[in-house]
Scaffold this motif. Structure first.
Motif, PDB file in Angstrom:
ATOM      1  N   LEU A   1      17.875   1.939  85.931  1.00 39.31           N
ATOM      2  CA  LEU A   1      18.692   2.314  87.089  1.00 39.31           C
ATOM      3  C   LEU A   1      19.322   3.691  86.908  1.00 39.31           C
ATOM      4  N   ALA A   2      19.787   3.995  85.713  1.00 33.97           N
ATOM      5  CA  ALA A   2      20.363   5.316  85.448  1.00 33.97           C
ATOM      6  C   ALA A   2      19.315   6.401  85.642  1.00 33.97           C
ATOM      7  N   ALA A   3      18.089   6.153  85.194  1.00 36.78           N
ATOM      8  CA  ALA A   3      17.015   7.134  85.363  1.00 36.78           C
ATOM      9  C   ALA A   3      16.681   7.320  86.835  1.00 36.78           C
ATOM     10  N   ARG A   4      16.668   6.235  87.603  1.00 43.48           N
ATOM     11  CA  ARG A   4      16.395   6.342  89.044  1.00 43.48           C
ATOM     12  C   ARG A   4      17.466   7.185  89.729  1.00 43.48           C
ATOM     13  N   ARG A   5      18.733   6.925  89.402  1.00 47.12           N
ATOM     14  CA  ARG A   5      19.805   7.707  90.017  1.00 47.12           C
ATOM     15  C   ARG A   5      19.706   9.170  89.613  1.00 47.12           C
ATOM     16  N   ALA A   6      19.449   9.429  88.332  1.00 51.13           N
ATOM     17  CA  ALA A   6      19.357  10.806  87.836  1.00 51.13           C
ATOM     18  C   ALA A   6      18.198  11.556  88.483  1.00 51.13           C
ATOM     19  N   ASP A   7      17.113  10.854  88.801  1.00 48.97           N
ATOM     20  CA  ASP A   7      15.955  11.491  89.420  1.00 48.97           C
ATOM     21  C   ASP A   7      16.092  11.632  90.930  1.00 48.97           C
ATOM     22  N   GLY A   8      17.222  11.158  91.489  1.00 50.01           N
ATOM     23  CA  GLY A   8      17.491  11.348  92.913  1.00 50.01           C
ATOM     24  C   GLY A   8      16.833  10.351  93.844  1.00 50.01           C
ATOM     25  N   TYR A   9      16.358   9.225  93.330  1.00 53.66           N
ATOM     26  CA  TYR A   9      15.757   8.219  94.198  1.00 53.66           C
ATOM     27  C   TYR A   9      16.809   7.612  95.113  1.00 53.66           C
ATOM     28  N   ALA A  10      16.373   7.231  96.312  1.00 54.72           N
ATOM     29  CA  ALA A  10      17.290   6.644  97.281  1.00 54.72           C
ATOM     30  C   ALA A  10      17.273   5.119  97.243  1.00 54.72           C
ATOM     31  N   ALA A  11      16.233   4.537  96.669  1.00 54.17           N
ATOM     32  CA  ALA A  11      16.106   3.070  96.637  1.00 54.17           C
ATOM     33  C   ALA A  11      16.069   2.577  95.197  1.00 54.17           C
ATOM     34  N   LEU A  12      16.364   1.298  95.034  1.00 58.26           N
ATOM     35  CA  LEU A  12      16.362   0.649  93.716  1.00 58.26           C
ATOM     36  C   LEU A  12      17.209   1.423  92.713  1.00 58.26           C
ATOM     37  N   ARG A  13      18.478   1.643  93.099  1.00 67.85           N
ATOM     38  CA  ARG A  13      19.391   2.402  92.243  1.00 67.85           C
ATOM     39  C   ARG A  13      20.523   1.559  91.689  1.00 67.85           C
ATOM     40  N   SER A  14      20.558   0.260  92.025  1.00 62.13           N
ATOM     41  CA  SER A  14      21.669  -0.584  91.573  1.00 62.13           C
ATOM     42  C   SER A  14      21.142  -1.932  91.085  1.00 62.13           C
ATOM     43  N   ALA A  15      21.967  -2.606  90.304  1.00 57.33           N
ATOM     44  CA  ALA A  15      21.600  -3.941  89.813  1.00 57.33           C
ATOM     45  C   ALA A  15      21.395  -4.902  90.983  1.00 57.33           C
ATOM     46  N   ARG A  16      22.162  -4.712  92.021  1.00 57.27           N
ATOM     47  CA  ARG A  16      22.038  -5.568  93.200  1.00 57.27           C
ATOM     48  C   ARG A  16      20.669  -5.401  93.857  1.00 57.27           C
ATOM     49  N   ALA A  17      20.162  -4.173  93.867  1.00 54.43           N
ATOM     50  CA  ALA A  17      18.848  -3.921  94.466  1.00 54.43           C
ATOM     51  C   ALA A  17      17.727  -4.570  93.668  1.00 54.43           C
ATOM     52  N   LEU A  18      17.897  -4.669  92.354  1.00 51.14           N
ATOM     53  CA  LEU A  18      16.865  -5.267  91.506  1.00 51.14           C
ATOM     54  C   LEU A  18      16.988  -6.780  91.393  1.00 51.14           C
ATOM     55  N   ALA A  19      18.089  -7.348  91.856  1.00 57.10           N
ATOM     56  CA  ALA A  19      18.337  -8.778  91.679  1.00 57.10           C
ATOM     57  C   ALA A  19      17.210  -9.663  92.222  1.00 57.10           C
ATOM     58  N   PRO A  20      16.672  -9.407  93.431  1.00 57.00           N
ATOM     59  CA  PRO A  20      15.590 -10.286  93.907  1.00 57.00           C
ATOM     60  C   PRO A  20      14.347 -10.243  93.011  1.00 57.00           C
ATOM     61  N   LEU A  21      13.959  -9.057  92.575  1.00 52.66           N
ATOM     62  CA  LEU A  21      12.794  -8.933  91.704  1.00 52.66           C
ATOM     63  C   LEU A  21      13.036  -9.630  90.359  1.00 52.66           C
ATOM     64  N   LEU A  22      14.180  -9.362  89.748  1.00 51.44           N
ATOM     65  CA  LEU A  22      14.483 -10.003  88.468  1.00 51.44           C
ATOM     66  C   LEU A  22      14.582 -11.518  88.617  1.00 51.44           C
TER      67      LEU A  22
END
Length: 101
Positions: free
Chosen positions: A20-41
């Protein structure tokens, strides 16, 4: 994960935070929080291919009380995970203040 030859079993909280830190650092707009990954996990954990979330080590009686309160909210009141986290967060702050007051 592919570069390091890691499978879904490596998806623990530490690796998830790094992703998630790498996604935020790379400027992605989606899948940037634990909440966003919760369904997949949740899906991967349900299939048994990703490890279950680690439970935090309870340090104090207040922590144990807040955990029991969260269990009550889930079992008796039927609240969703986000609501339980919100209510138990408030309960922890209240208990911390009561301990010092």
């Amino acid at each position: 994960m592919r570069r390091r030859d890691w499978g879904p079993a490596a998806l623990d909280e530490h690796l998830t935070r790094q992703f998630l830190a790498a996604r935020r650092a790379d400027g992605y707009a989606a899948l940037r929080s634990a909440r966003a990954l919760a369904p997949l996990l949740g899906h991967l954990r349900g299939l048994g291919v990703a490890p279950p979330p680690r439970m935090p080590v309870l340090q104090t009686p207040a922590d144990r009380l807040a955990m029991r309160f969260g269990e009550y909210l889930a079992r008796e009141r039927g609240l969703a995970g986000d609501s339980i986290r919100s209510y138990t967060g408030v309960a922890r702050r209240f208990l911390a203040g009561a301990a010092h007051g």
